[in-house]
Design a protein around this motif. Structure first.
Motif, PDB file in Angstrom:
ATOM      1  N   UNK A  96      78.149  34.477  15.291  1.00 54.49           N
ATOM      2  CA  UNK A  96      77.213  35.562  14.988  1.00 54.49           C
ATOM      3  C   UNK A  96      76.092  35.086  14.071  1.00 54.49           C
ATOM      4  N   UNK A  97      76.444  34.242  13.094  1.00 52.02           N
ATOM      5  CA  UNK A  97      75.437  33.760  12.155  1.00 52.02           C
ATOM      6  C   UNK A  97      74.396  32.889  12.860  1.00 52.02           C
ATOM      7  N   UNK A  98      74.858  31.984  13.725  1.00 51.58           N
ATOM      8  CA  UNK A  98      73.913  31.105  14.431  1.00 51.58           C
ATOM      9  C   UNK A  98      73.018  31.913  15.355  1.00 51.58           C
ATOM     10  N   UNK A  99      73.611  32.811  16.133  1.00 48.93           N
ATOM     11  CA  UNK A  99      72.808  33.637  17.042  1.00 48.93           C
ATOM     12  C   UNK A  99      71.776  34.460  16.280  1.00 48.93           C
ATOM     13  N   UNK A 100      72.178  34.978  15.123  1.00 48.32           N
ATOM     14  CA  UNK A 100      71.231  35.767  14.327  1.00 48.32           C
ATOM     15  C   UNK A 100      70.066  34.895  13.861  1.00 48.32           C
ATOM     16  N   UNK A 101      70.379  33.707  13.341  1.00 46.53           N
ATOM     17  CA  UNK A 101      69.330  32.843  12.801  1.00 46.53           C
ATOM     18  C   UNK A 101      68.362  32.368  13.880  1.00 46.53           C
ATOM     19  N   UNK A 108      74.450  31.644   0.089  1.00 47.66           N
ATOM     20  CA  UNK A 108      73.777  31.885   1.363  1.00 47.66           C
ATOM     21  C   UNK A 108      74.697  32.579   2.362  1.00 47.66           C
ATOM     22  N   UNK A 109      75.979  32.296   2.272  1.00 49.28           N
ATOM     23  CA  UNK A 109      76.922  32.913   3.210  1.00 49.28           C
ATOM     24  C   UNK A 109      76.927  34.429   3.068  1.00 49.28           C
ATOM     25  N   UNK A 110      76.950  34.935   1.841  1.00 45.22           N
ATOM     26  CA  UNK A 110      76.962  36.376   1.632  1.00 45.22           C
ATOM     27  C   UNK A 110      75.646  37.012   2.071  1.00 45.22           C
ATOM     28  N   UNK A 111      74.536  36.325   1.794  1.00 46.79           N
ATOM     29  CA  UNK A 111      73.233  36.856   2.184  1.00 46.79           C
ATOM     30  C   UNK A 111      73.126  36.926   3.703  1.00 46.79           C
ATOM     31  N   UNK A 112      73.567  35.871   4.376  1.00 43.50           N
ATOM     32  CA  UNK A 112      73.541  35.844   5.842  1.00 43.50           C
ATOM     33  C   UNK A 112      74.431  36.941   6.421  1.00 43.50           C
ATOM     34  N   UNK A 113      75.602  37.135   5.822  1.00 44.10           N
ATOM     35  CA  UNK A 113      76.532  38.162   6.312  1.00 44.10           C
ATOM     36  C   UNK A 113      75.921  39.556   6.214  1.00 44.10           C
TER      37      UNK A 113
END
Length: 383
Positions: free
Chosen positions: A332-337, A290-295
Motif C-alpha cells: 500500500x505504501x509503495x502504490x501510494x507513493x 516517516x513510517x507513521x507519516x506515510x501510514x
C-alpha cells in the motif's frame, strides 16, 4: 413524560427512528437490546464478534469479599458513580431512540450535545430545541462524552463494544477520583448555572481555579465552553491563559488534539483553541518517523503537512522505509507513493514523493535479482 419519572416505560420504535429500526430489524443483533434489558446485562461484541455478556459491577465495599466472575461473563468493577452514569445514559438514549412521545428530545440532537455549555452557542434554537435543552438540563445537564458513545452503539445496534467501554470506564473512574477536591470543575460551573446573582468575578475566579486543578481531566469540549464563556464576559486574556495551560498539561496526549479536531460536527468552536490545537499537533507530529507519516497519508488521515514532510525526505529515507515495512502495508505504501507519477498530476511535494520513492526502489532492485523482480511489480525497471 421522561422514563425516569414514570413507573412503566414501554419503548416501541419511534417514528423518528423508524427507518433506522427497520433497517436493523433483519439483523441477528436486532433483538440484542431487548435481551439486554431482561438480563440486566449488556450483550458485548469482542474482537472476535462473540456474544459475551458485559456486567458492570460495583467495587466491593469495606468488609465485602469480591465475588468470582461467572463463566462467560466479563466483569467490570468500578465505583458506583461509573455504574450510575452508564445507567443514566442508557435510560436517556433508549427513551430518545424508541419513544413515540413528542416530549422526547430527538436522538441525534442528544448525540450532538457534546458539552454542558452548548446552550451558550450563538446559533438560534427552535422552540422545540429549547424544550429539549430544558429536559436535558433537568437530567443533570446531560451532554455526550466518550464514555457514552459505546452505550449509544448498544442502543442502536444491540451490542456493546467491550474494549471501548472498559477503556472509557477506566478513564471515567480516574476522573471521578480526581474530582474529589472542593473546587471540582462541575461544582464551579454550578455557580454560573444556579443563580442570577451579580457575581461575575466570583464565577470567573471559581472557574479559573477549578480549571487549573482539574485540567488533566477536562475534555476539549469543556475547555471550549469555558473559553467561550470567558470571552462573553470580556475576559479574553484569562481565556488565552487557560488554553495555554491546558495545552501545556496535556501535551503528552496527542490523541486529545487530533480527535477533538477531527470530530464532525466540530465540538471545538473557539478559533484560538482550534488554531493552538492545530499548531500543537503539527509540532508533535514534526518528529514522527516517516513510517507513521506515510501510514497517515495512506489511510487518508494526513494532509499537506504530511505530504510536505514526505516530499522533503531523502531517497535513502525511502529505502529504509520500504525495507522496514512488511506485507500489505509495504504494498500500500509503495502504490501510494508512486500514484502521483502514474496519474501525471499532483503538487510539487507529491511529485517529489513519487520521484524519490521510484529512485529508492531502483536502489533496492539493484541489490539482487530477487529484489529486481520484486520492484518490477510496481513498474520499476533496474538497468
Amino acid at each position: 413524560m421522561p422514563p425516569w419519572q414514570s413507573q412503566t416505560n414501554p419503548m416501541p420504535c419511534s417514528p423518528r427512528n423508524e427507518g433506522l429500526c427497520r433497517s436493523r430489524s433483519s439483523s441477528s443483533k436486532s433483538t440484542g437490546f431487548c435481551q439486554a434489558r431482561r438480563r440486566k446485562s449488556f450483550p458485548s461484541k469482542g474482537p472476535g464478534g462473540g456474544g459475551q455478556d458485559l456486567r458492570l459491577e460495583h467495587l466491593p465495599g469495606r468488609g465485602e469479599k469480591p465475588q468470582p466472575a461467572r463463566s462467560g461473563k466479563v466483569r467490570l468493577c468500578y465505583d458506583d458513580a461509573v455504574l450510575k452514569k452508564a445507567l443514566k445514559t442508557l435510560t436517556l438514549l433508549t427513551w430518545c431512540f424508541y419513544s413515540q412521545s413528542s416530549d422526547a428530545p430527538h436522538y441525534n440532537f442528544v448525540l450532538g450535545r457534546t458539552s454542558n455549555f452548548d446552550d451558550l452557542n450563538e446559533e438560534p434554537l427552535s422552540t422545540q430545541q429549547l424544550h429539549w435543552c430544558s429536559i436535558l438540563r433537568h437530567y443533570d445537564n446531560f451532554s455526550m462524552d466518550e464514555f457514552d458513545r459505546p452505550i449509544a452503539r448498544l442502543v442502536e445496534y444491540g451490542y456493546v463494544d467491550e474494549t471501548g467501554i472498559q477503556a472509557q470506564a477506566a478513564l471515567l473512574q480516574q476522573k471521578i477520583q480526581a474530582a474529589d477536591s472542593a473546587y471540582s470543575f462541575q461544582e464551579a460551573w454550578r455557580r454560573f448555572y444556579d443563580s442570577f446573582d451579580d457575581d461575575s468575578q466570583e464565577v470567573i475566579k471559581c472557574l479559573s481555579e477549578s480549571f487549573k486543578d482539574n485540567a488533566r481531566h477536562i475534555s476539549p469540549a469543556h475547555l471550549d465552553g469555558t473559553v467561550r464563556l470567558l470571552r462573553h464576559l470580556g475576559k479574553n486574556t484569562v481565556a488565552t491563559k487557560l488554553i495555554d495551560l491546558y495545552i501545556d498539561i496535556r501535551r503528552d496526549e496527542p490523541t486529545i488534539f487530533s480527535q477533538s479536531l477531527s470530530i464532525v460536527p466540530a465540538e471545538i468552536k473557539d478559533a484560538e483553541v482550534v488554531e493552538k490545537f492545530t499548531r500543537q499537533l503539527r509540532e508533535m507530529r514534526a518528529g514522527d518517523p516517516l513510517r507513521e507519516i506515510c501510514a497517515r497519508l495512506v489511510d487518508g488521515r494526513g494532509g499537506e503537512e504530511e505530504e510536505e514532510r514526505m516530499g522533503k525526505a531523502e531517497v535513502q529515507e525511502y529505502v529504509s522505509l520500504f525495507k522496514e515495512l512488511k506485507g500489505p502495508e509495504l504494498t500500500r505504501a509503495i502504490d501510494f507513493c508512486l500514484e502521483f507519477s502514474r496519474r501525471g498530476t499532483g503538487t510539487a511535494n507529491q511529485r517529489r514523493v513519487s520521484e524519490n520513492a521510484a529512485e529508492a526502489l531502483k536502489i533496492i532492485g539493484r541489490e539482487s535479482r530477487l529484489n529486481a523482480s520484486r520492484v518490477s511489480r510496481f513498474g520499476i525497471r533496474v538497468g
